[in-house]
Design a protein around this motif. Structure first.
Motif, mmCIF file in Angstrom:
data_model
loop_
_atom_site.group_PDB
_atom_site.id
_atom_site.type_symbol
_atom_site.label_atom_id
_atom_site.label_comp_id
_atom_site.label_asym_id
_atom_site.label_seq_id
_atom_site.Cartn_x
_atom_site.Cartn_y
_atom_site.Cartn_z
ATOM 1 N N ILE A 144 -58.105 -26.711 -7.129
ATOM 2 C CA ILE A 144 -58.708 -27.444 -8.238
ATOM 3 C C ILE A 144 -59.657 -28.488 -7.665
ATOM 4 C CG2 ILE A 144 -56.825 -29.147 -8.336
ATOM 5 C CD1 ILE A 144 -57.088 -28.977 -11.433
ATOM 6 N N ASN A 145 -60.788 -28.688 -8.350
ATOM 7 C CA ASN A 145 -61.734 -29.670 -7.839
ATOM 8 C C ASN A 145 -61.346 -31.069 -8.318
ATOM 9 O OD1 ASN A 145 -62.559 -29.584 -10.509
ATOM 10 N ND2 ASN A 145 -64.743 -29.465 -10.034
ATOM 11 N N ARG A 146 -62.142 -32.063 -7.950
ATOM 12 C CA ARG A 146 -61.767 -33.439 -8.224
ATOM 13 C C ARG A 146 -61.641 -33.740 -9.708
ATOM 14 N NH1 ARG A 146 -65.109 -37.396 -4.117
ATOM 15 N NH2 ARG A 146 -64.734 -36.215 -2.210
ATOM 16 N N SER A 147 -62.565 -33.186 -10.480
ATOM 17 C CA SER A 147 -62.543 -33.489 -11.916
ATOM 18 C C SER A 147 -61.495 -32.685 -12.666
ATOM 19 C CB SER A 147 -63.910 -33.218 -12.522
ATOM 20 O OG SER A 147 -64.170 -31.828 -12.525
ATOM 21 N N GLY A 148 -61.080 -31.556 -12.072
ATOM 22 C CA GLY A 148 -60.155 -30.666 -12.758
ATOM 23 C C GLY A 148 -60.842 -29.607 -13.598
ATOM 24 N N ARG A 149 -62.182 -29.635 -13.636
ATOM 25 C CA ARG A 149 -62.917 -28.679 -14.473
ATOM 26 C C ARG A 149 -63.068 -27.318 -13.821
ATOM 27 N NH1 ARG A 149 -66.371 -33.316 -15.023
ATOM 28 N NH2 ARG A 149 -65.956 -34.401 -16.988
ATOM 29 N N SER B 82 -53.104 -27.889 -12.200
ATOM 30 C CA SER B 82 -53.674 -28.950 -13.025
ATOM 31 C C SER B 82 -53.552 -30.267 -12.272
ATOM 32 C CB SER B 82 -52.963 -29.038 -14.374
ATOM 33 O OG SER B 82 -51.598 -29.379 -14.195
ATOM 34 N N ARG B 83 -54.198 -31.284 -12.814
ATOM 35 C CA ARG B 83 -54.108 -32.580 -12.173
ATOM 36 C C ARG B 83 -54.154 -33.690 -13.202
ATOM 37 N NH1 ARG B 83 -58.362 -32.666 -7.827
ATOM 38 N NH2 ARG B 83 -57.410 -34.712 -7.429
ATOM 39 N N ASP B 84 -53.544 -34.798 -12.858
ATOM 40 C CA ASP B 84 -53.587 -36.010 -13.659
ATOM 41 C C ASP B 84 -54.201 -37.083 -12.767
ATOM 42 O OD1 ASP B 84 -53.040 -38.467 -14.864
ATOM 43 O OD2 ASP B 84 -51.176 -37.780 -15.739
ATOM 44 N N ASN B 85 -55.466 -37.368 -12.983
ATOM 45 C CA ASN B 85 -56.175 -38.304 -12.106
ATOM 46 C C ASN B 85 -55.828 -39.759 -12.388
ATOM 47 O OD1 ASN B 85 -57.401 -36.398 -10.526
ATOM 48 N ND2 ASN B 85 -59.326 -36.392 -11.670
ATOM 49 N N ILE B 86 -55.127 -40.023 -13.462
ATOM 50 C CA ILE B 86 -54.626 -41.379 -13.675
ATOM 51 C C ILE B 86 -53.368 -41.592 -12.840
ATOM 52 C CG2 ILE B 86 -53.649 -42.968 -15.379
ATOM 53 C CD1 ILE B 86 -55.499 -41.653 -17.454
ATOM 54 N N THR C 241 -49.838 -40.801 -0.641
ATOM 55 C CA THR C 241 -49.644 -42.210 -0.307
ATOM 56 C C THR C 241 -50.811 -42.635 0.562
ATOM 57 O OG1 THR C 241 -48.355 -41.682 1.661
ATOM 58 C CG2 THR C 241 -47.149 -41.984 -0.389
ATOM 59 N N GLY C 242 -51.183 -43.885 0.443
ATOM 60 C CA GLY C 242 -52.296 -44.382 1.238
ATOM 61 C C GLY C 242 -53.616 -44.370 0.490
ATOM 62 N N ARG C 243 -53.780 -43.425 -0.390
ATOM 63 C CA ARG C 243 -54.998 -43.310 -1.175
ATOM 64 C C ARG C 243 -54.697 -42.420 -2.371
ATOM 65 N NH1 ARG C 243 -60.420 -44.208 0.869
ATOM 66 N NH2 ARG C 243 -61.914 -43.538 -0.694
ATOM 67 N N THR C 244 -55.375 -42.634 -3.484
ATOM 68 C CA THR C 244 -55.081 -41.819 -4.658
ATOM 69 C C THR C 244 -55.604 -40.399 -4.495
ATOM 70 O OG1 THR C 244 -55.413 -41.578 -7.033
ATOM 71 C CG2 THR C 244 -57.162 -42.680 -5.810
#
Length: 126
Positions: free
Chosen positions: A51-56, A71-75, A25-28
């Motif tokens: 995991i890094n920002r891109s997920g790669r 894993s991450r879902d950046n959307i 919360t507060g920022r994505t």
């Protein structure tokens, strides 16, 4: 101010699965590298996966390789930890952590993460 919120912990039998989620919360959360740590009483906090920002780029500690997947879902701005083939020794308080300073790589060091959630308990019964 970024606040991390974990969910998905619980009680499961050995061999079972759980999926932990972490949102901000507060920022994505898509603006941060992230990690999952765990801690039991009397022991140091251990990085389970990162995991890094891109997920790669990801990291898994040896004891969870082949069983846990980060894993991450950046959307959606969410980071996940899929935990399969759980063992009693996986019982711990699991924390989500986020870092703005880790730009490309990943880190297993707790001191590289600026933001921490309150933790979610995972208990694996034998």
């Amino acid at each position: 101010q970024v606040r991390l919120v974990e969910s998905g912990g619980g009680l499961v039998q050995a061999g079972g699965s759980l999926r932990l989620s972490c949102a901000a919360t507060g920022r994505t959360l898509s603006d941060y590298s992230a990690g999952w740590f765990r801690q039991t009483p009397g022991k140091e906090r251990e990085c389970v996966a990162a995991i890094n920002r891109s997920g790669r780029s990801t990291y898994n500690t040896d004891s969870v390789k082949g069983r846990f997947t980060i894993s991450r879902d950046n959307i959606q701005g969410t980071v996940y930890l899929q935990m399969n083939s759980l063992r009693p020794e996986d019982t711990a308080l699991y924390f989500c952590a986020a870092s703005r300073t880790l730009r490309v790589g990943v880190s297993s060091r707790p001191d590289e993460y600026e933001y921490w959630g309150q933790g979610t308990q995972v208990t694996v019964s034998s």
